[in-house]
Design an enzyme around this catalytic site. Sequence first.
Site, mmCIF file in Angstrom:
data_model
loop_
_atom_site.group_PDB
_atom_site.id
_atom_site.type_symbol
_atom_site.label_atom_id
_atom_site.label_comp_id
_atom_site.label_asym_id
_atom_site.label_seq_id
_atom_site.Cartn_x
_atom_site.Cartn_y
_atom_site.Cartn_z
ATOM 1 N N ASP A 1 -2.126 8.373 9.053
ATOM 2 C CA ASP A 1 -1.701 7.640 10.130
ATOM 3 C C ASP A 1 -0.994 8.001 11.370
ATOM 4 O OD1 ASP A 1 -2.588 5.452 8.398
ATOM 5 O OD2 ASP A 1 -0.758 5.066 7.679
ATOM 6 N N ARG B 1 -0.544 -5.462 15.045
ATOM 7 C CA ARG B 1 -0.313 -5.706 13.501
ATOM 8 C C ARG B 1 0.501 -5.029 13.014
ATOM 9 N NH1 ARG B 1 -5.717 -3.837 11.543
ATOM 10 N NH2 ARG B 1 -4.212 -3.900 9.453
ATOM 11 N N ILE C 1 -8.821 12.031 4.882
ATOM 12 C CA ILE C 1 -8.768 10.784 4.272
ATOM 13 C C ILE C 1 -9.657 9.777 4.447
ATOM 14 C CG2 ILE C 1 -7.019 8.861 3.541
ATOM 15 C CD1 ILE C 1 -6.074 11.964 2.841
ATOM 16 N N CYS D 1 -8.270 -2.186 9.686
ATOM 17 C CA CYS D 1 -8.708 -1.313 10.422
ATOM 18 C C CYS D 1 -10.219 -0.734 10.186
ATOM 19 C CB CYS D 1 -7.788 -0.234 10.717
ATOM 20 S SG CYS D 1 -5.953 -0.681 11.883
ATOM 21 N N ARG E 1 -14.275 1.601 3.307
ATOM 22 C CA ARG E 1 -13.060 1.450 2.456
ATOM 23 C C ARG E 1 -13.344 0.812 1.112
ATOM 24 N NH1 ARG E 1 -8.103 0.192 6.894
ATOM 25 N NH2 ARG E 1 -7.082 0.692 5.095
ATOM 26 N N ARG F 1 -6.198 -5.452 5.692
ATOM 27 C CA ARG F 1 -6.362 -4.489 4.434
ATOM 28 C C ARG F 1 -5.480 -4.947 3.281
ATOM 29 N NH1 ARG F 1 -10.602 -1.670 1.952
ATOM 30 N NH2 ARG F 1 -9.445 -0.242 0.444
ATOM 31 N N LYS G 1 5.923 -1.281 7.634
ATOM 32 C CA LYS G 1 4.766 -2.299 7.259
ATOM 33 C C LYS G 1 4.128 -1.887 6.158
ATOM 34 C CE LYS G 1 0.198 -1.239 9.233
ATOM 35 N NZ LYS G 1 -0.757 -1.119 8.274
ATOM 36 N N ASN G 2 3.916 -0.722 5.685
ATOM 37 C CA ASN G 2 2.860 -0.597 4.422
ATOM 38 C C ASN G 2 3.664 -0.766 3.141
ATOM 39 O OD1 ASN G 2 0.712 -0.277 6.026
ATOM 40 N ND2 ASN G 2 0.670 2.027 6.060
HETATM 41 N N1 EPU Z 1 -10.693 4.868 -1.556
HETATM 42 C C1 EPU Z 1 -12.023 4.664 -2.228
HETATM 43 N N2 EPU Z 1 -11.974 3.886 -3.201
HETATM 44 C C2 EPU Z 1 -10.985 2.881 -3.569
HETATM 45 C C3 EPU Z 1 -9.898 3.215 -2.733
HETATM 46 C C4 EPU Z 1 -9.817 4.077 -1.774
HETATM 47 O O1 EPU Z 1 -13.094 5.184 -1.941
HETATM 48 O O2 EPU Z 1 -11.028 2.079 -4.434
HETATM 49 C C5 EPU Z 1 -10.901 5.831 -0.462
HETATM 50 C C6 EPU Z 1 -10.749 5.155 1.203
HETATM 51 O O3 EPU Z 1 -12.282 4.690 1.343
HETATM 52 C C7 EPU Z 1 -10.070 6.187 1.863
HETATM 53 C C8 EPU Z 1 -9.266 6.798 0.933
HETATM 54 O O4 EPU Z 1 -9.655 6.606 -0.492
HETATM 55 O O5 EPU Z 1 -11.253 6.912 2.183
HETATM 56 C C9 EPU Z 1 -7.780 6.675 0.934
HETATM 57 O O6 EPU Z 1 -7.481 5.134 0.574
HETATM 58 P P1 EPU Z 1 -6.362 4.498 0.155
HETATM 59 O O7 EPU Z 1 -6.678 3.512 -0.926
HETATM 60 O O8 EPU Z 1 -5.384 5.488 -0.240
HETATM 61 O O9 EPU Z 1 -5.775 3.709 1.584
HETATM 62 P P2 EPU Z 1 -5.429 2.278 2.059
HETATM 63 O O10 EPU Z 1 -4.497 1.642 0.622
HETATM 64 O O11 EPU Z 1 -6.673 1.431 2.146
HETATM 65 C C10 EPU Z 1 -3.083 2.707 2.862
HETATM 66 C C11 EPU Z 1 -2.576 2.167 4.352
HETATM 67 C C12 EPU Z 1 -2.928 2.952 5.413
HETATM 68 C C13 EPU Z 1 -2.897 4.484 4.998
HETATM 69 C C14 EPU Z 1 -3.643 4.852 3.677
HETATM 70 C C15 EPU Z 1 -3.589 6.515 3.420
HETATM 71 C C16 EPU Z 1 -1.690 0.062 3.945
HETATM 72 C C17 EPU Z 1 -1.971 -1.423 4.152
HETATM 73 N N3 EPU Z 1 -2.566 0.897 4.374
HETATM 74 O O12 EPU Z 1 -4.518 2.092 3.025
HETATM 75 O O13 EPU Z 1 -2.429 2.779 6.595
HETATM 76 O O14 EPU Z 1 -3.890 5.106 6.101
HETATM 77 O O15 EPU Z 1 -2.867 3.979 2.621
HETATM 78 O O16 EPU Z 1 -2.364 6.686 3.425
HETATM 79 O O17 EPU Z 1 -0.808 0.485 2.986
HETATM 80 C C18 EPU Z 1 -2.242 2.280 8.718
HETATM 81 O O18 EPU Z 1 -1.118 1.666 8.585
HETATM 82 O O19 EPU Z 1 -2.640 2.230 10.053
HETATM 83 C C19 EPU Z 1 -3.171 2.396 7.630
HETATM 84 C C20 EPU Z 1 -4.330 2.446 7.739
#
Ligand code: EPU
Length: 421
Positions: A310, A402, A332, A116, A121, A92, A22-23
Amino acid sequence: MQRLIIEGGKRLSGEIELQGCKNSALPIMAAALLCRGRCVLRHCPEITDIYSASRILNCLGAECSFSDGTAAADTAAADGTEIPDALMREMRSSIVFMGAILGRCGECRVSIPGGCELGARPIDMHLSALRRMGTIINEDGGSIYCRIPSGRARGARLTLPFPSVGATENIILCAVCAEGTTIINNAAREPEICDLCGFLRSCGAEISGDGCGRITVEGVPPEKLHGCTYTIMPDRIAGATYLCMVAAAGGEMILKNACTAEMEPFLSVLEQTGCSMCCTGETVYLRSGARLRAVQDRIRTMPHPGFPTDAQAVLMAALTTAEGTSVFEETIFDCRYRHTEALRKMGAEIDIVGRAAVVRGVGRLHGAEVSATDLRGGAAMVIAGLSAEGTTIITDISHIDRGYEKIEEAAARLGGRVRRE
Ligand code: EPU
């Protein structure tokens, strides 16, 4: 509203072929916007987040279709620049369309994405990097309007305060057709980032350093990017989920088409529970006999190659019945323990102390009626239900759909008794 009904307490045995990831499929679908041609994505998971991504592509003017695990996107006419609120809220990953639309059209209008609920976030790192690349951004309430006055982003030297997956993806997508070179220091090293870069390279992009924390993107003229046929990598978190089903319920399984190297940070922790495991090529064999053992070291979630956040909930579900006490530390996200209430309702003993969750293994869980709180938390409830004595009913399963292709059918391939009503 559909629900899952699980008759637990049965040893599991069977074989599962891992679904596509998915990701990485989601940002790759956004990346297809940059390639003015037809992109064929093999092994694309059939999950609702992917359907949301194809709705976004269609709404931007692309023609996106799906059949038999293959998504096809023709983006020749995809010159739309606005994603409606309702589509942004579906997941997201809608936010990674921002970098792709900007890269293609030089402007976009989006809003704060859904997904989620795992705590705050924010997208400050995304916005600050795009500004450094020449984008003017106006935020008004929840809506975000971005415009690059010259029409084409400019390369920049960027250092992320944290290796955010989504921010790294957005920067790459905006940088691919920018003028000049972009360097991303402290970039996310997740395998899904490498998959996105692999896809973009197949389309003619010039990217190096992915997977090493310092990514260099040499901007190419937009007309240089073409369509391609690409196979999405396997989903390491779905793999972790199925392994936890068998680890928790007892039994044996063969996981095929697994990305064993990318799953190593998870597998090395799972092995400490006493399961016997063997990886050969793209296959994981797992046997879980007697009661699992608690994991001695603190299980701290970290950016890749640390233990994946995850996989925290699904491993926790398996450890609720292990011998001894395991301690998780979620670093995280600040609110990723919402599943623990359901696990407690099923008899688990879990205390949350700040960022830590202390899991004291109990002999057995019992079935209960629970509600999926988020994608991985819902999957944890399926694992708990399969190992529990009696019947578990899980509601709000749209969260699970999802990210997992028909989780009840996967569980059934392992001999689990799960039905959807
Ligand atoms: N963060 C900030 N500011 C930003 C961006 C992120 O403070 O501008 C913080 C977030 O709030 C969080 C941390 O940094 O506390 C990590 O966020 P990240 O941006 O790395 O995560 P994401 O891109 O929102 C993706 C995956 C998530 C996975 C995380 C970490 C996708 C669609 N989602 O989320 O996957 O947990 O990276 O590996 O790729 C899931 O699949 O269940 C899922 C939640």
